[in-house]
Motif scaffolding. Structure first.
Motif, PDB file in Angstrom:
ATOM      1  N   ILE A  91       1.296  -1.244  -0.028  1.00 21.28           N
ATOM      2  CA  ILE A  91      -0.043   0.303   0.202  1.00 21.28           C
ATOM      3  C   ILE A  91       0.905   1.280   0.187  1.00 21.28           C
ATOM      4  O   ILE A  91       0.611   2.633  -0.414  1.00 21.28           O
ATOM      5  CB  ILE A  91      -1.128   0.342   1.066  1.00 21.28           C
ATOM      6  N   VAL A  92       1.518   1.240   0.866  1.00 20.85           N
ATOM      7  CA  VAL A  92       2.905   2.572   0.854  1.00 20.85           C
ATOM      8  C   VAL A  92       3.589   2.372  -0.591  1.00 20.85           C
ATOM      9  O   VAL A  92       3.393   4.031  -1.360  1.00 20.85           O
ATOM     10  CB  VAL A  92       3.977   2.038   1.953  1.00 20.85           C
ATOM     11  N   GLN A  93       3.877   1.285  -1.041  1.00 18.78           N
ATOM     12  CA  GLN A  93       4.384   1.215  -2.678  1.00 18.78           C
ATOM     13  C   GLN A  93       3.084   2.413  -4.100  1.00 18.78           C
ATOM     14  O   GLN A  93       3.648   3.039  -4.343  1.00 18.78           O
ATOM     15  CB  GLN A  93       4.376   0.194  -2.866  1.00 18.78           C
ATOM     16  N   LYS A  94       1.668   1.814  -3.883  1.00 18.69           N
ATOM     17  CA  LYS A  94       0.630   2.319  -4.504  1.00 18.69           C
ATOM     18  C   LYS A  94       1.074   3.348  -4.446  1.00 18.69           C
ATOM     19  O   LYS A  94       0.445   4.842  -4.888  1.00 18.69           O
ATOM     20  CB  LYS A  94      -0.341   1.398  -4.184  1.00 18.69           C
ATOM     21  N   ALA A  95       0.643   4.069  -2.846  1.00 14.28           N
ATOM     22  CA  ALA A  95       0.549   5.560  -2.457  1.00 14.28           C
ATOM     23  C   ALA A  95       1.777   6.044  -3.212  1.00 14.28           C
ATOM     24  O   ALA A  95       1.112   7.193  -3.461  1.00 14.28           O
ATOM     25  CB  ALA A  95       0.371   5.948  -1.149  1.00 14.28           C
ATOM     26  N   THR A  96       2.784   5.567  -2.648  1.00  9.32           N
ATOM     27  CA  THR A  96       4.000   6.045  -3.416  1.00  9.32           C
ATOM     28  C   THR A  96       3.783   6.737  -5.318  1.00  9.32           C
ATOM     29  O   THR A  96       4.582   7.665  -5.448  1.00  9.32           O
ATOM     30  CB  THR A  96       5.710   5.925  -2.983  1.00  9.32           C
ATOM     31  N   GLU A  97       3.682   5.650  -6.041  1.00 14.31           N
ATOM     32  CA  GLU A  97       3.361   5.902  -6.708  1.00 14.31           C
ATOM     33  C   GLU A  97       1.935   6.847  -7.420  1.00 14.31           C
ATOM     34  O   GLU A  97       2.495   7.849  -8.434  1.00 14.31           O
ATOM     35  CB  GLU A  97       2.862   4.859  -7.359  1.00 14.31           C
ATOM     36  N   THR A  98       1.714   6.923  -6.544  1.00 10.92           N
ATOM     37  CA  THR A  98      -0.030   8.085  -7.061  1.00 10.92           C
ATOM     38  C   THR A  98       0.303   9.537  -6.887  1.00 10.92           C
ATOM     39  O   THR A  98       0.663  10.626  -7.803  1.00 10.92           O
ATOM     40  CB  THR A  98      -1.024   8.086  -6.007  1.00 10.92           C
ATOM     41  N   LEU A  99       1.769   9.713  -5.807  1.00 11.24           N
ATOM     42  CA  LEU A  99       2.034  10.892  -6.011  1.00 11.24           C
ATOM     43  C   LEU A  99       3.011  10.966  -7.028  1.00 11.24           C
ATOM     44  O   LEU A  99       2.961  12.485  -7.423  1.00 11.24           O
ATOM     45  CB  LEU A  99       2.772  11.228  -4.719  1.00 11.24           C
ATOM     46  N   LEU A 100       4.130  10.238  -7.424  1.00 10.21           N
ATOM     47  CA  LEU A 100       5.198  10.384  -7.659  1.00 10.21           C
ATOM     48  C   LEU A 100       4.405  10.855  -9.469  1.00 10.21           C
ATOM     49  O   LEU A 100       4.794  11.121 -10.094  1.00 10.21           O
ATOM     50  CB  LEU A 100       6.201   9.000  -8.039  1.00 10.21           C
ATOM     51  N   LYS A 101       3.197   9.762  -9.744  1.00  7.10           N
ATOM     52  CA  LYS A 101       2.445  10.683 -11.057  1.00  7.10           C
ATOM     53  C   LYS A 101       2.352  12.033 -11.039  1.00  7.10           C
ATOM     54  O   LYS A 101       2.137  12.596 -12.359  1.00  7.10           O
ATOM     55  CB  LYS A 101       1.989   9.436 -11.122  1.00  7.10           C
ATOM     56  N   LYS A 102       1.876  12.091  -9.953  1.00  9.21           N
ATOM     57  CA  LYS A 102       1.334  14.077 -10.220  1.00  9.21           C
ATOM     58  C   LYS A 102       2.735  14.763  -9.613  1.00  9.21           C
ATOM     59  O   LYS A 102       2.596  16.213  -9.364  1.00  9.21           O
ATOM     60  CB  LYS A 102       0.966  14.126  -8.899  1.00  9.21           C
ATOM     61  N   GLY A 103       3.823  14.157  -9.705  1.00 11.88           N
ATOM     62  CA  GLY A 103       5.440  15.002  -9.447  1.00 11.88           C
ATOM     63  C   GLY A 103       5.012  15.784  -7.923  1.00 11.88           C
ATOM     64  O   GLY A 103       6.118  16.600  -8.265  1.00 11.88           O
ATOM     65  N   ILE A 104       4.673  15.022  -7.604  1.00 12.47           N
ATOM     66  CA  ILE A 104       4.546  15.408  -6.142  1.00 12.47           C
ATOM     67  C   ILE A 104       5.992  14.410  -5.167  1.00 12.47           C
ATOM     68  O   ILE A 104       5.626  13.489  -4.910  1.00 12.47           O
ATOM     69  CB  ILE A 104       3.330  15.052  -5.276  1.00 12.47           C
ATOM     70  N   LYS A 105       6.710  14.899  -4.300  1.00 10.59           N
ATOM     71  CA  LYS A 105       7.513  14.675  -3.901  1.00 10.59           C
ATOM     72  C   LYS A 105       6.740  14.595  -2.144  1.00 10.59           C
ATOM     73  O   LYS A 105       6.216  15.224  -1.189  1.00 10.59           O
ATOM     74  CB  LYS A 105       9.010  15.318  -3.192  1.00 10.59           C
ATOM     75  N   PRO A 106       6.739  12.496  -1.618  1.00  9.80           N
ATOM     76  CA  PRO A 106       6.044  12.270  -0.523  1.00  9.80           C
ATOM     77  C   PRO A 106       7.354  12.803   0.954  1.00  9.80           C
ATOM     78  O   PRO A 106       9.018  12.254   0.580  1.00  9.80           O
ATOM     79  CB  PRO A 106       6.902  10.798  -0.814  1.00  9.80           C
ATOM     80  N   LEU A 107       6.593  12.809   1.705  1.00 12.89           N
ATOM     81  CA  LEU A 107       7.367  12.653   3.132  1.00 12.89           C
ATOM     82  C   LEU A 107       6.260  11.946   3.915  1.00 12.89           C
ATOM     83  O   LEU A 107       5.711  12.183   4.275  1.00 12.89           O
ATOM     84  CB  LEU A 107       7.809  14.033   3.870  1.00 12.89           C
ATOM     85  N   ILE A 108       6.942  10.781   4.565  1.00 16.31           N
ATOM     86  CA  ILE A 108       5.969   9.543   5.374  1.00 16.31           C
ATOM     87  C   ILE A 108       6.261  10.151   6.734  1.00 16.31           C
ATOM     88  O   ILE A 108       7.473   9.608   6.877  1.00 16.31           O
ATOM     89  CB  ILE A 108       6.478   8.252   4.851  1.00 16.31           C
ATOM     90  N   PHE A 109       5.480   9.864   7.171  1.00 14.39           N
ATOM     91  CA  PHE A 109       5.732  10.125   9.149  1.00 14.39           C
ATOM     92  C   PHE A 109       5.852   8.420   9.427  1.00 14.39           C
ATOM     93  O   PHE A 109       4.519   8.164   8.664  1.00 14.39           O
ATOM     94  CB  PHE A 109       4.471  10.813   9.330  1.00 14.39           C
ATOM     95  N   GLY A 110       6.251   7.367   9.300  1.00 16.52           N
ATOM     96  CA  GLY A 110       6.072   6.737  10.157  1.00 16.52           C
ATOM     97  C   GLY A 110       5.447   5.959  11.735  1.00 16.52           C
ATOM     98  O   GLY A 110       5.930   7.226  12.836  1.00 16.52           O
ATOM     99  N   GLY A 111       5.058   5.325  12.518  1.00 13.45           N
ATOM    100  CA  GLY A 111       4.901   4.117  11.817  1.00 13.45           C
ATOM    101  C   GLY A 111       6.367   3.156  12.649  1.00 13.45           C
ATOM    102  O   GLY A 111       7.810   4.217  12.285  1.00 13.45           O
ATOM    103  N   GLU A 112       6.845   1.790  11.934  1.00 10.42           N
ATOM    104  CA  GLU A 112       7.913   1.246  11.637  1.00 10.42           C
ATOM    105  C   GLU A 112       9.034   1.360  10.604  1.00 10.42           C
ATOM    106  O   GLU A 112       8.061   1.972   9.836  1.00 10.42           O
ATOM    107  CB  GLU A 112       7.707  -0.177  12.336  1.00 10.42           C
ATOM    108  N   HIS A 113      10.118   0.759  10.578  1.00 13.10           N
ATOM    109  CA  HIS A 113      11.413   0.851   9.566  1.00 13.10           C
ATOM    110  C   HIS A 113      10.906   0.128   7.992  1.00 13.10           C
ATOM    111  O   HIS A 113      10.880   0.136   7.025  1.00 13.10           O
ATOM    112  CB  HIS A 113      12.334   1.638   9.991  1.00 13.10           C
TER     113      HIS A 113
END
Length: 296
Positions: A91-113
């Protein structure tokens, strides 16, 4: 923005908007700690960082930037299943892909590593030259831990599995098995960071990669537990805010295109100082991501 993945209920990081319109950076949380091996609770980390963020200034004097001047979104936290880490990483991969398609850089708050490999896999598919910088107390290079190859103790091993460049620089590691440390020395991935000194070794190893895309992964147990006790696997002998600032001085000249901040367990620190430090780290990383966006 497609809300298939995100739950926008609850707090929002200071100065953020919910809509990605006109944004080149977006935060999302991953409230997961299913493979935690010592003290659980980092699933509460994303909410805690948001809740305390209004307790710090929006202006960063080191980087001479006010995040009120940056257009960025906080999309909330991912809707994730309980249980094994594999579906969460996907799910993290898919959410990241969704942002990348829009040209958006992700900053992720975890959660564990363990979550990092999902984001790295998505970004490496788009940026084959991607390299990683990891701030951590632990090497996280085990093949498996407690029966899982996707444990948080295997986080960097799984990132290496999906990182075509195989360029991983591990800063200030002070805990691991003999085998892990032998690998660190043999691979020359270990970056020495001495407390209260400049990050000159990091500068040396990164200089050949100026302009190359970097994924920055920050496990908050990199900080000494005297500064940040609210983490599941604390390790004495760590670093201060001043040491982190020295690393920022190096990284501001580089192309940070994505980052995660993981392993905050806020319930282990009733003072909330750990959460405040994590929010201040997030402020610095937001500014680095914005600097990189302006270099494009």
């Amino acid at each position: 923005m497609n809300n298939q993945f995100f739950n926008t209920e609850g707090q929002i990081f200071m100065c953020a908007q919910r809509d990605v319109k006109n944004c080149s950076i977006a935060i999302f949380g991953v409230p997961y700690d299913g493979t935690t091996s010592f003290r659980p609770g980092c699933r509460f980390g994303p909410a805690a960082i948001r809740e305390v963020s209004n307790g710090i200034e929006t202006y960063c004097p080191q980087l001479n930037t006010d995040i009120q001047e940056i257009n960025f979104a906080d999309l909330g936290s991912l809707e994730i299943p309980f249980g094994s880490p594999e579906p969460v990483i996907q799910i993290v991969q898919k959410a990241t892909e969704t942002l990348l398609k829009k040209g958006i850089k992700p900053l992720i708050f975890g959660g564990e590593h363990s979550i990092s490999s999902g984001a790295v896999k998505a970004i490496a598919r788009k940026h084959s030259e991607l390299l990683m910088v990891q701030l951590d107390a632990h090497a996280d290079l085990r093949q498996t831990w407690l029966g899982s190859k996707f444990s948080h103790a295997c986080a960097m091993r799984r990132c290496l599995d999906v990182l075509p460049s195989q360029k991983l620089f591990q800063v200030g590691i002070r805990s691991g098995t003999r085998k892990e440390f032998e690998e660190l020395k043999r691979s020359k991935r270990l970056v020495i960071q001495k407390q209260e000194q400049s990050a000159k070794h990091l500068k040396e190893v990164l200089t050949p990669y100026l302009g190359k895309p970097i994924y920055l992964s920050i496990d908050l147990d990199w900080f000494d537990p005297s500064f940040l006790p609210g983490t599941g696997t604390p390790e004495p002998g760590g670093y201060s805010w001043n040491d982190f600032a020295e690393i920022i001085e190096v990284l501001k000249d580089h192309q940070i295109i994505a980052a995660d901040i993981v392993e905050l367990a806020p319930q282990l620190d009733s003072s909330s100082i750990s959460s405040l430090l994590a929010a201040k780290v997030a402020r610095s990383i937001l500014i680095l991501l914005n600097l990189s966006a302006n270099k494009n």
